[in-house]
Structures are given as C-alpha cells and as structure tokens.
Design a protein around this motif. Structure first.
Motif, PDB file in Angstrom:
ATOM      1  N   ILE A  64      -9.048  -3.649  -1.337  1.00 28.61           N
ATOM      2  CA  ILE A  64      -8.400  -4.923  -0.986  1.00 28.61           C
ATOM      3  C   ILE A  64      -9.509  -5.952  -0.808  1.00 28.61           C
ATOM      4  O   ILE A  64     -10.417  -5.759   0.011  1.00 28.61           O
ATOM      5  N   ASN A 105     -10.498  -1.587   2.841  1.00 27.76           N
ATOM      6  CA  ASN A 105      -9.847  -2.822   3.278  1.00 27.76           C
ATOM      7  C   ASN A 105     -10.901  -3.888   3.564  1.00 27.76           C
ATOM      8  O   ASN A 105     -11.484  -3.931   4.647  1.00 27.76           O
ATOM      9  N   LEU A 141      -2.905  -1.785   9.098  1.00 23.57           N
ATOM     10  CA  LEU A 141      -3.141  -0.606   8.264  1.00 23.57           C
ATOM     11  C   LEU A 141      -3.715   0.549   9.067  1.00 23.57           C
ATOM     12  O   LEU A 141      -3.460   1.718   8.751  1.00 23.57           O
ATOM     13  N   ILE A 200      -8.866   2.568  -3.620  1.00 19.14           N
ATOM     14  CA  ILE A 200      -7.994   1.389  -3.526  1.00 19.14           C
ATOM     15  C   ILE A 200      -8.789   0.331  -2.780  1.00 19.14           C
ATOM     16  O   ILE A 200      -9.250   0.573  -1.663  1.00 19.14           O
ATOM     17  N   ILE A 245       0.837  -1.206   0.000  1.00 19.64           N
ATOM     18  CA  ILE A 245       0.000   0.000   0.000  1.00 19.64           C
ATOM     19  C   ILE A 245       0.868   1.252   0.000  1.00 19.64           C
ATOM     20  O   ILE A 245       0.583   2.226  -0.733  1.00 19.64           O
ATOM     21  N   LEU A 261      -9.102   4.114   0.818  1.00 24.32           N
ATOM     22  CA  LEU A 261      -8.705   2.706   0.874  1.00 24.32           C
ATOM     23  C   LEU A 261      -9.838   1.894   1.493  1.00 24.32           C
ATOM     24  O   LEU A 261     -10.281   2.167   2.614  1.00 24.32           O
ATOM     25  N   ILE A 302      -5.263  -6.319  -4.768  1.00 25.07           N
ATOM     26  CA  ILE A 302      -5.220  -4.890  -4.447  1.00 25.07           C
ATOM     27  C   ILE A 302      -5.459  -4.169  -5.766  1.00 25.07           C
ATOM     28  O   ILE A 302      -4.656  -4.291  -6.706  1.00 25.07           O
TER      29      ILE A 302
END
Length: 620
Positions: free
Chosen positions: A528, A504, A478, A526, A456, A502, A613
């Motif tokens: 995940i 996650n 994170l 982003i 990341i 992000l 990712i």
C-alpha cells in the motif's frame, strides 16, 4: 398554555458562536415540554425575540463576561412587562449571591429539574420566597437580601433527560445570521473530577456522570435523521476519555448502529487519560480530532494550574500517540497567568512552534480570572483589580490591550500585547491549514479506516489466503483486522514462502527499499503506497508548501513516494512481477481547472488516485 422564553446571550464575535447555540437551553426546553403539559417554549438571541414571543416567564443563560449584556436585555424585557426572569448558566452557578435586581431567581447548578420546579410553582401561583425556600439550588430576593437554598442536586440518571430540541436551538441563529450553517454538539456526560485552578466547569458540575450508550445512540440517530448534511459532531464532555470501560461500551454501541461510518467525531481529553488502547477505541468510533488542555509548556506552571498527572513530556507523548494512530490533535494553551514569567512564556511558545506539525489546530487564550476559581482568589489576594468596580466584560478570553485584566506582574502590558499577537498569529496559522484541508482529510481517513480494510479482505479472499502478516510504520485499523498478523520487525517473518506479507506504507519509510526487497525471503507481497502523482501532492509541490499542510506533516515519517511506474521499476528490479493493482481515489470533487493544467504540464496518470494497492509475485 404557559409560554416560556429562553434568552441565549453572546456577543457572537467569533464566527463559530454564530453556528452553535445553547445546548443547555435546548435541553431545558425539551425537558419542560416532556415533563409538564401545556408548555410552549422558544429560544431567542435578544430581548426583541423574547418580547415577540410574548412569554409568561423568561429564562436567561449567561457566562460571567456576558452577564452585563444579559442584564441589559433583562431590563428591556422588564420595561415591556414585569414578568419573572430566571438566570442560569456558569456565572450564577458559581456565584450564587451575585443576583442583580433585574433578575428574580437564579439557578445554581444544573437547570432542568430546578426550572421544572420554578414553572410548577408559577403554575400554582407560588413564586414567592416562602415556597422558593423549599426548592434546592435557587437564589432569590427577600426583604432586600439574597437568599440561597444551596446547589441544585446533580441529576444522577442523565438518561431521564429529554434529547435537546435542536430545531428551537438553531431557529434564532438562522434568523439572525443569513449564512447560518449549524455546528453539532452532543453531551454524553456531565461533570469533571479534576480541579484546574482557572476552570469554572467543575464548579458548575462537580460530579462526573454519563449517559448510557443507548441514549447517546438515540441522540446521534436523531441528528442523522433530521440533519442529513451533518457529517461531524463534537462530543462536548469536559473529559470524554476518562473511563475506558464506559468508552468501550459506547464505541461498541456506535459501531453496532453503523454511526462510525456516518459521522466524524471530535472530543476533549486530558493527556494522562490517553493510552494506546484508548486511541484504538477512538479510531474505531471514527474520531477525527482530540482536544487537549495543555495550558503551558512550563512544567512549573502546568503543575500550578492543573496539579499532578500532566507535564510537558506527557504532552509530547500524546501528540506522538495521536500521530501514530492517525488522530489529529488540538492544543488549548493559556498565557498571561499571574505567576507566568518570560521563561514560562518562552516554554509555551516552544511547545507550539517546535511541535507545530504535530498540532492540527491550536487555540491560545488569555488567562482570565473567572469568579469562584482559584485564579480569581489569587488575583484578589494580589490586588490585581478591584472586584467592586470591575466590569465583567473585561473578563474576556480574547485579550484587548486596552481593557482586559492582565494578571502577570513579570512583564509589561506592552510586552504582553506583542507576545499575545504573535501567539495568535502562530496558532491561527496552524489551525488554518487543518480547516482548509479538512474535507480532504476526512475523505482520506474514512477510506483508510473503512474502505481499505474491505479491499484487503477482498484481495485475500480472491487469492485464497486466510491471513497475511503485516509490516507498518504506524498503527491503523489493519493492525486489528481479522486475518492480519502485525509484526514488530521483518525478523519475525514466518519462513514459509507461500504466506503473503502486507506492506502498509512500509516501503515509503525505508532509506533503501530496494535492499529491503533484495534481502526479503521470496513470498507474495501486497504493498500500500501513496501515489506521488495525485492532485494534492502535486499542488503542494507546485505551491512550494509541501511541509506547510497537515497532509505534508502527516507524512513526516516518509522518505519517498511512488507512482505506479516507479513501483513497477522497484519491484521488477528485485525479481517481482505485478499481478494486480487497485486504485484508491479521492471521493470529493477535485477542481477541474487545476486538474486540466496538471494533465497538460505534468502528464502523471490518474491525479484522482491517492494510493495504490499492488500485489506482487516473486519471479522464479
């Protein structure tokens, strides 16, 4: 040269016992060789090992249930040569006057300094009562009576102790068990401040003391150097999470030495000492599993056995806390207490059965009245057995329907025998899942804890972003990474369309991820996400065991999974285009045969990839 043989007595019934050895004897052996010149030591598992070594003096370590075997081995040694035999270990440490004729001296407490005094007395030909009376912490015979000089003073500066000699500890195990593979334990502290009624540990070490972080790091680095295949260490302290400031210093030292990426750790905790802050520290040092002494699901019994501070609700709290932080939980439970009724037994069953997916492993033991404990005293008061005729081998944590002492009067032996077997089947079934999957889980955890944050950071640097906001359904490394700002909800998002977000594993927990994306202000994303087409997912689905594995239970928060294809469909339908994707792959070797079959019959790409990712840009 004085030769000292140490005898470690165990029935070695449990396969695990064939892999551990006695860390206490290894510590005493190393201490004597450090403090006294002209000393040679060796550890054995039977009288034959000791006799072959031809020692001048022998030390034996025994628990209550192994004391009969220890005495039998002592008689064999005495028949070979009438040399001094010293008994140490938990039984004599809590029962100073239970010194049998086969034993010359008992050590009542920690053994290093007491054993040093005994060896020096032996060197000076002063191993007689007049001199032994000057040494604290000993029991011995004089004129047909047993004399005790009190308890061994607790060693306050544990850093004075030598590092245990594991080569000597493992050598006899490797000789007696051809398939020997060592398990590694490290003591970072001694003692326990709590006084559970069934436990003899605080009677052996009543005061809590700890090694410095530097000593612990030296110990870990020595294991890393001499045992390169070791990747997991159990921290055998009675209560590892007792003091936050001490844990903070230890974690800092472990990370500074890079040992958090070298080993996984296991530890023991008491539920009322575990907090979110402690969990974060444990993750930072790479803790894999935490063991909790829960004992019962009945609050009445919990209070009676453990005192105040813990409860059924608190056990549920820490189980959920471990789940949230990516830590695995082990539960130790005890059944068969003198005061346990059927309703209490049912409450314990419900704790384990209804929360089975929150436990990685569990162990159910039979309530055993060890001499010196409050449980022992209560059993004597209730005349549950005759202490004079009791065979200590009956005091076994592994319940034997024929011989083991049963304390409870609220149900029959027949009822309890059946219930105990059901508890064992349940706990062993839970534990087997984790054991079978431990290699996979270690691989995933190490990547998610240490590789993912680096990926990341690299992605942010490539895009020229100094930070990103984060939405995540659970706590992870994170959340504490520089440049990442965790948010409690999407309502707290900054209004700027240039700042990335992000996600996650966030989309996997949503009932309608498409609606979430449609309502989200346009910005770089982003994401995940676990790869639905990875080998392990498909294997569990094909076996019909999706919820049986720790991996399945670990993802109980998730409502869906994606492949890269379905991710693209989701984002493109909401006006996002894929800019970059990076794969996180299993590092352990996957079986070639099943992989070929999956590729043949379920042509999902990249079964070796467990997570994606992906970076998405809004289409303007």
């Amino acid at each position: 040269m004085i030769r000292i043989g140490f005898l470690y007595v165990d029935d070695f019934y449990q396969p695990r016992s064939q892999r551990v050895g006695s860390l206490g004897l290894a510590s005493i052996a190393a201490w004597l060789e450090q403090e006294i010149s002209g000393i040679e030591t060796q550890i054995g598992l039977c009288a034959g090992d000791i006799i072959a070594f031809e020692p001048d003096l022998v030390g034996i370590s025994a628990y209550t249930e192994t004391l009969p075997a220890a005495l039998a081995e002592a008689r064999k040694i005495k028949a070979w040569r009438d040399l001094p035999i010293v008994l140490g270990g938990p039984h004599i440490a809590t029962n100073a006057y239970d010194l049998h004729p086969e034993i010359d001296i008992g050590v009542v407490g920690e053994g290093e300094e007491a054993m040093e005094s005994i060896v020096r007395a032996f060197q000076a030909n002063q191993l007689h009562p007049a001199h032994l009376k000057t040494i604290p912490g000993l029991s011995f015979h004089e004129n047909g009576k047993i004399v005790n000089t009190g308890r061994c003073p607790p060693i306050q500066n544990l850093d004075r102790l030598a590092h245990p000699n594991r080569a000597k500890m493992f050598a006899p195990l490797a000789t007696h068990f051809p398939d020997f593979k060592p398990l590694f334990h490290v003591h970072t502290a001694r003692g326990c401040p709590y006084r559970c009624t069934f436990c003899s540990a605080p009677l052996v070490n009543p005061s809590w003391r700890f090694h410095s972080p530097e000593w612990v790091v030296e110990e870990l680095e020595s294991i890393a150097k001499h045992y390169p295949d070791c990747d997991q260490i159990t921290l055998s302290d009675d209560l590892f999470t007792l003091k936050k400031s001490r844990l903070e210093a230890l974690v800092k030292a472990i990370r500074a030495a890079g040992l958090h990426k070298r080993f996984f750790f296991l530890c023991s905790s008491r539920s009322n000492t575990l907090s979110p802050e402690i969990c974060r520290l444990l993750v930072d040092m790479n803790m894999l599993l935490i063991s909790f002494g829960m004992e019962s699901g009945s609050d009445r019994l919990i209070k009676q056995l453990k005192g105040v501070g813990t409860s059924h609700a608190d056990y549920q709290r820490v189980l959920e806390l471990c789940q949230c932080h990516g830590l695995y939980a082990h539960g130790n439970l005890i059944i068969g207490d003198q005061h346990e009724e059927v309703s209490d037994l049912k409450a314990t069953w419900d704790l384990l059965a209804q929360g089975h997916d929150l436990f990685a492993t569990a162990y159910v033991t039979h309530m055993t009245p060890f001499p010196g404990t409050r449980v022992w005293e209560q059993a004597l008061e209730a005349q549950r057995f005759d202490p004079q005729s009791l065979d200590y081998r009956q005091l076994n944590l592994e319940f034997d329907p024929q011989d083991t002492v049963l304390l409870s009067t609220h149900y029959s032996r027949e009822f309890y025998t059946e219930a105990h077997q059901k508890f064992k089947n349940l706990s062993e079934g839970i534990s087997a899942r984790f054991t079978e999957e431990s290699g996979l889980l270690k691989d995933l955890l190490s990547q998610e804890r240490w590789v993912l944050p680096e990926m990341i950071s690299e992605l942010l640097a490539e895009e020229g972003w100094e930070f990103t906001e984060l939405l995540s359904p659970f706590e992870s490394v994170l959340n504490r990474q520089a440049g990442i700002h965790p948010l409690e909800s999407k309502s707290l998002l900054s209004p700027s369309e240039s700042k990335p977000l992000l996600l996650n594993h966030y989309l996997e927990t949503l009932k309608d991820p498409g609606q979430f994306l449609a309502e989200l202000p346009a910005r770089p994303l982003i994401s995940i996400d676990y790869h639905m087409g990875n080998y392990y997912h498909l294997l569990l689905l094909l076996l019909g065991k999706w919820q049986e594995g720790v991996w399945g239970g670990r993802q109980r928060l998730f409502l869906r999974h994606f492949t890269l294809k379905t991710l693209v469909q989701l984002f493109e339908s909401n006006a996002y285009q894929l800019k970059k994707s990076k794969a996180m792959k299993f590092r352990l070797t996957l079986p070639d045969g099943p992989i070929k079959l999956l590729r043949q019959y379920l042509p999902v790409p990249e079964p070796e990839t467990f997570a994606w990712i992906t970076l998405w840009q809004p289409i303007k």
